[in-house]
Write a protein that holds these residues in place. Structure first.
Motif, PDB file in Angstrom:
ATOM      1  N   ILE A  50      36.950  18.547  12.454  1.00  0.00           N
ATOM      2  CA  ILE A  50      36.330  18.042  11.231  1.00  0.00           C
ATOM      3  C   ILE A  50      34.886  17.629  11.508  1.00  0.00           C
ATOM      4  O   ILE A  50      34.632  16.791  12.373  1.00  0.00           O
ATOM      5  N   PRO A  51      33.922  18.199  10.763  1.00  0.00           N
ATOM      6  CA  PRO A  51      32.529  17.752  10.913  1.00  0.00           C
ATOM      7  C   PRO A  51      32.412  16.272  10.546  1.00  0.00           C
ATOM      8  O   PRO A  51      33.059  15.801   9.609  1.00  0.00           O
ATOM      9  N   SER A  52      31.597  15.559  11.301  1.00  0.00           N
ATOM     10  CA  SER A  52      31.429  14.128  11.052  1.00  0.00           C
ATOM     11  C   SER A  52      30.042  13.690  11.504  1.00  0.00           C
ATOM     12  O   SER A  52      29.277  14.484  12.050  1.00  0.00           O
ATOM     13  N   LYS A  53      29.758  12.415  11.290  1.00  0.00           N
ATOM     14  CA  LYS A  53      28.497  11.816  11.738  1.00  0.00           C
ATOM     15  C   LYS A  53      28.803  10.467  12.375  1.00  0.00           C
ATOM     16  O   LYS A  53      29.824   9.854  12.091  1.00  0.00           O
ATOM     17  N   ASN A  54      27.882  10.026  13.233  1.00  0.00           N
ATOM     18  CA  ASN A  54      28.049   8.737  13.885  1.00  0.00           C
ATOM     19  C   ASN A  54      27.004   7.761  13.347  1.00  0.00           C
ATOM     20  O   ASN A  54      25.849   7.773  13.777  1.00  0.00           O
ATOM     21  N   PRO A  55      27.412   6.881  12.412  1.00  0.00           N
ATOM     22  CA  PRO A  55      26.452   5.940  11.824  1.00  0.00           C
ATOM     23  C   PRO A  55      26.016   4.827  12.773  1.00  0.00           C
ATOM     24  O   PRO A  55      25.094   4.084  12.455  1.00  0.00           O
ATOM     25  N   ALA A  56      26.642   4.732  13.940  1.00  0.00           N
ATOM     26  CA  ALA A  56      26.254   3.696  14.901  1.00  0.00           C
ATOM     27  C   ALA A  56      25.042   4.117  15.717  1.00  0.00           C
ATOM     28  O   ALA A  56      24.426   3.289  16.386  1.00  0.00           O
ATOM     29  N   LEU A  57      24.701   5.400  15.670  1.00  0.00           N
ATOM     30  CA  LEU A  57      23.560   5.907  16.427  1.00  0.00           C
ATOM     31  C   LEU A  57      22.374   6.154  15.504  1.00  0.00           C
ATOM     32  O   LEU A  57      22.549   6.533  14.333  1.00  0.00           O
ATOM     33  N   HIS A  58      21.177   5.979  16.026  1.00  0.00           N
ATOM     34  CA  HIS A  58      19.953   6.164  15.249  1.00  0.00           C
ATOM     35  C   HIS A  58      19.916   7.568  14.644  1.00  0.00           C
ATOM     36  O   HIS A  58      20.112   8.561  15.335  1.00  0.00           O
ATOM     37  N   GLY A  59      19.664   7.623  13.368  1.00  0.00           N
ATOM     38  CA  GLY A  59      19.576   8.902  12.675  1.00  0.00           C
ATOM     39  C   GLY A  59      20.924   9.451  12.235  1.00  0.00           C
ATOM     40  O   GLY A  59      20.992  10.514  11.635  1.00  0.00           O
ATOM     41  N   THR A  60      22.008   8.751  12.518  1.00  0.00           N
ATOM     42  CA  THR A  60      23.364   9.175  12.152  1.00  0.00           C
ATOM     43  C   THR A  60      23.584  10.642  12.499  1.00  0.00           C
ATOM     44  O   THR A  60      23.761  11.489  11.638  1.00  0.00           O
ATOM     45  N   PRO A  61      23.578  10.963  13.801  1.00  0.00           N
ATOM     46  CA  PRO A  61      23.679  12.367  14.215  1.00  0.00           C
ATOM     47  C   PRO A  61      25.022  13.007  13.864  1.00  0.00           C
ATOM     48  O   PRO A  61      26.053  12.342  13.807  1.00  0.00           O
ATOM     49  N   ALA A  62      24.966  14.313  13.656  1.00  0.00           N
ATOM     50  CA  ALA A  62      26.165  15.091  13.330  1.00  0.00           C
ATOM     51  C   ALA A  62      26.982  15.348  14.578  1.00  0.00           C
ATOM     52  O   ALA A  62      26.458  15.409  15.689  1.00  0.00           O
ATOM     53  N   GLY A  63      28.273  15.501  14.389  1.00  0.00           N
ATOM     54  CA  GLY A  63      29.193  15.829  15.465  1.00  0.00           C
ATOM     55  C   GLY A  63      30.490  16.326  14.862  1.00  0.00           C
ATOM     56  O   GLY A  63      30.502  16.868  13.753  1.00  0.00           O
ATOM     57  N   THR A  64      31.579  16.114  15.576  1.00  0.00           N
ATOM     58  CA  THR A  64      32.899  16.461  15.057  1.00  0.00           C
ATOM     59  C   THR A  64      33.893  15.393  15.491  1.00  0.00           C
ATOM     60  O   THR A  64      33.675  14.681  16.466  1.00  0.00           O
ATOM     61  N   GLY A  65      34.978  15.294  14.757  1.00  0.00           N
ATOM     62  CA  GLY A  65      36.043  14.366  15.103  1.00  0.00           C
ATOM     63  C   GLY A  65      35.712  12.930  14.754  1.00  0.00           C
ATOM     64  O   GLY A  65      34.778  12.649  14.002  1.00  0.00           O
ATOM     65  N   ILE A  66      36.524  12.022  15.321  1.00  0.00           N
ATOM     66  CA  ILE A  66      36.324  10.591  15.065  1.00  0.00           C
ATOM     67  C   ILE A  66      35.803   9.907  16.316  1.00  0.00           C
ATOM     68  O   ILE A  66      36.036  10.357  17.425  1.00  0.00           O
ATOM     69  N   ASN A  67      35.083   8.832  16.096  1.00  0.00           N
ATOM     70  CA  ASN A  67      34.671   7.952  17.174  1.00  0.00           C
ATOM     71  C   ASN A  67      35.833   6.980  17.351  1.00  0.00           C
ATOM     72  O   ASN A  67      35.991   6.031  16.584  1.00  0.00           O
ATOM     73  N   TYR A  68      36.661   7.232  18.340  1.00  0.00           N
ATOM     74  CA  TYR A  68      37.930   6.522  18.513  1.00  0.00           C
ATOM     75  C   TYR A  68      37.751   5.001  18.543  1.00  0.00           C
ATOM     76  O   TYR A  68      38.520   4.269  17.926  1.00  0.00           O
TER      77      TYR A  68
END
Length: 154
Positions: A50-68
């Motif tokens: 699943i495409p996702s983003k990490n709002p804890a990192l500057h710029g909310t970079p794109a990635g996949t999966g969940i930040n466990y």
């Protein structure tokens, strides 16, 4: 206290970098669902699709999966895969007995040297299906483009 992953349906107007700190009694939350950590671990490999983003990192970079252990943001680009993954698990679990028995993590036996066993996970199938259906409904809202699903890990 059982470990739980929280999923919040929120409007795109929220502050994605700070939401996790202000989620208690937040009037902007549209809906929420909690899913037990054992279930997240069980379906975990498929969440990586699943495409996702990490709002804890500057710029909310794109990635996949969940930040466990942290936070994850799902948006319109996540909607299709999020819905398909949780729909597939729901449909699979619909074939199980009402008491859903799954194989969990391998745990070492205390004082057993190399001996261990797999945990036996027992859940009410209908409760798990309800939780998955909530995520499915969240993904329908995501596809409209005016909401996020915000995940808070353990």
């Amino acid at each position: 206290m059982a470990l739980e992953h929280e999923f919040y349906l929120v409007p795109i107007t929220i502050d994605v970098e700070r939401f996790w700190m202000n989620r208690e009694n937040n009037p902007e939350i549209i809906d929420r669902v909690g899913i037990h950590d054992d279930i997240i671990l069980y379906v975990g490999d498929t969440l990586n699709w699943i495409p996702s983003k990490n709002p804890a990192l500057h710029g909310t970079p794109a990635g996949t999966g969940i930040n466990y252990y942290g936070v994850t943001l799902f948006d319109k680009a996540s909607a299709r895969n999020l819905k398909n993954v949780f729909s597939s698990w729901r449909d699979l679990f619909l074939n199980s007995p009402t008491t859903l028995e799954l194989t969990g993590e391998f745990v070492m036996l205390e004082g057993g040297g190399q001996a261990g066993q797999y945990e036996k996970l027992v859940y009410n199938r209908n409760e798990i299906i309800k939780q998955f259906e909530k995520i499915i409904s969240f993904s329908d809202r995501l596809s409209e483009g005016n909401c996020y699903v915000y995940h808070c890990g353990i």
